[in-house]
Design an enzyme around this catalytic site. Structure first.
Site, short mmCIF file in Angstrom:
data_model
loop_
_atom_site.label_atom_id
_atom_site.label_comp_id
_atom_site.label_asym_id
_atom_site.label_seq_id
_atom_site.Cartn_x
_atom_site.Cartn_y
_atom_site.Cartn_z
CB SER A 1 -0.91 0.01 1.24
OG SER A 1 -1.42 1.31 1.45
CG ASP B 1 -6.63 3.14 -7.76
OD1 ASP B 1 -7.02 2.37 -6.85
OD2 ASP B 1 -5.98 4.17 -7.53
C1 S3P Z 1 -3.11 5.76 -3.55
C2 S3P Z 1 -2.74 4.46 -3.29
C3 S3P Z 1 -3.61 3.31 -3.57
C4 S3P Z 1 -4.72 3.67 -4.54
C5 S3P Z 1 -5.40 4.96 -4.16
C6 S3P Z 1 -4.40 6.09 -4.17
C7 S3P Z 1 -2.17 6.84 -3.19
O1 S3P Z 1 -4.20 2.87 -2.37
O2 S3P Z 1 -5.66 2.63 -4.59
O3 S3P Z 1 -6.44 5.25 -5.07
O4 S3P Z 1 -2.38 7.99 -3.65
O5 S3P Z 1 -1.20 6.57 -2.48
P1 S3P Z 1 -3.46 1.83 -1.37
O6 S3P Z 1 -2.24 2.47 -0.87
O7 S3P Z 1 -4.44 1.56 -0.28
O8 S3P Z 1 -3.18 0.61 -2.21
#
Ligand code: S3P
Length: 428
Positions: free
Chosen positions: A168, A316
């Protein structure tokens, strides 16, 4: 709740467009600008609801921010001048705002309470609460700290070495932002590489970040110097038109100035692997984030298997990839994507449920979906469930579906792409 009625597009989609600025980069530009000393200028900012929530939270923390459309000026005075907010910080629908902002608040010596909408209230926060507690922050929430509202009294942080249990970028970024306030060097190990916008932008603000493979480390107590940020178009928004141009017969689309950060371009690899005629032109690396123009033509697709370390690089885009898979000959298997269950909605269940209403044949699984193609889609009444990416995916589905499609709760799209319907209309 808004409803949108859309019809099949008879002669394909054609034209040249740009898409709004990258959402992840826009959030980070506001946050780092607020921590820096001096005037940060942002061009290409995404004026969608999520990024406006970030601006409003930082205004509540005392930062002077001027925003007009995609132009933003942030007058930062350094983190030490952020002040205790007088009311609850409201992040709306934005997971990136709450998770990254929590990392910053963890380092500041005052009390703050953060919450968001009903979707945010269901999303797991323990993934940031655990490492921030290990760094010394006083942070809590419902159910032992897993759910909003979160309360944070920050300050006195120390560095950690942390192995992320899930891939993440939001969690990695929360830790890196907190580490700005900690003594010593903080190291984060990722199970798979995730988007590196925070690392790149910290560099642009003069902070030294070391990246080797899946390991990121940085020394605390570094100061940020204001800069100028050019935000490229969001590949996650371009993705809807890349798939539209591929599946809608007779189409040819060009999308200009799209962010091409290699930690985000999984959708391009997958569409090419599925048989799409897609090419990237005018590639540029002259900025902190690479970008290019992408051209796509209507193409015959075939099913593929998608799993492993590409998943965080297209997480996404899975809803729109699933739509492409409904138009591909054969079976597409998406696996290793259980994270989809904790996005703005449970995207495994909702994507399958809504597209199946239109005649698709999608079987949800524990960590992904099995899509049997090729299916003829027909218009139906479908619902975004308040999830911007589901709303836009269904709108693209409507362009190839026989008859009329009604999208309920279509206003969700404003989270990341306020002009989406106008752009789609302009290509017909
Ligand atoms: C994001 C990270 C992702 C993505 C989100 C935006 C970011 O989430 O799905 O739309 O800007 O760091 P996760 O870190 O939970 O995977």
């Amino acid at each position: 709740m808004a409803k949108k009625t859309l019809s099949k597009v008879e002669h394909g989609l054609s034209g040249t467009i740009t898409v709004p600025g990258d959402k992840s980069i826009s959030h980070r530009a506001i946050m780092l600008g607020a921590l820096a000393n001096g005037k940060t200028t942002v061009r290409g900012f995404l004026p969608g609801e999520d990024c406006l929530s970030t601006i409003s939270c930082f205004r509540q923390l005392g930062v002077d921010i001027h925003q007009e459309g995609s132009y933003v000026e942030i007058h930062g005075n350094g983190a030490e001048h952020l002040r205790e907010p007088k009311a609850v910080l409201d992040v709306g629908n934005s997971g990136t705002t709450i998770r990254l902002l929590s990392g910053i608040l963890a380092g500041l010596g005052f009390y703050a309470c953060i919450q968001g909408d009903s979707s945010i209230a269901k999303r797991p926060m323990k993934r940031i609460v655990d490492p921030l507690r290990l760094m010394g922050a006083n942070i809590d929430g419902r159910q032992g700290g897993n759910f909003t509202p979160l309360t944070i009294t920050g300050g006195n942080l120390h560095s950690i070495d942390y192995e992320l249990p899930v891939a993440s970028a939001q969690v990695k970024s929360a830790i890196l932002l907190a580490s700005l306030f900690a003594e010593g060097t903080t190291t984060v190990m990722e199970p798979e590489r995730t988007r590196d916008h925070t690392e790149r932008m910290l560099n642009a603000f003069g902070v030294n970040v070391n990246q080797t493979g899946k390991k990121v480390s940085m020394k605390g107590k570094q100061t940020l110097t204001a800069t100028t940020i050019e935000v490229p178009g969001d590949i996650s928004s371009a993705a809807f038109f890349l798939v539209a141009g591929t599946i809608s017969a007779q189409s040819r689309l060009t999308i200009q100035h799209v962010g091409m950060n290699p930690t985000r371009t999984g959708i391009i690899d997958v569409l090419i692997h599925m048989g799409a005629t897609l090419s990237c032109k005018n590639k540029s690396e002259d900025s902190i984030e690479p970008y290019a123009d992408i051209q796509v033509d209507a193409s015959s697709l075939h099913g593929v298997e998608i799993g492993g370390d590409i998943i965080p690089i297209l997480i996404d885009e899975i809803p729109i990839i699933v739509l492409a898979a409904t138009q591909a000959e054969g079976t597409t298997i998406i696996k290793d994507a259980a994270e989809l269950k904790v996005k703005e909605t449970n995207r495994i269940d909702i994507v399958a449920q809504e597209l199946n209403k239109m005649g698709a044949h999608i079987i949800p699984t524990e960590d992904g979906m099995i899509v049997h193609g090729k299916t003829k889609l027909k218009g139906a009444t479908v619902n975004s469930h308040g999830d911007h990416r589901i709303g836009m995916m269904l709108a693209i589905a409507s362009t190839i579906a026989e008859g009329k499609t009604v999208i309920e709760s279509s206003e969700a799209i404003n989270v990341s792409y306020p002009d989406f319907f106008e752009t789609l209309q302009g290509l017909q």
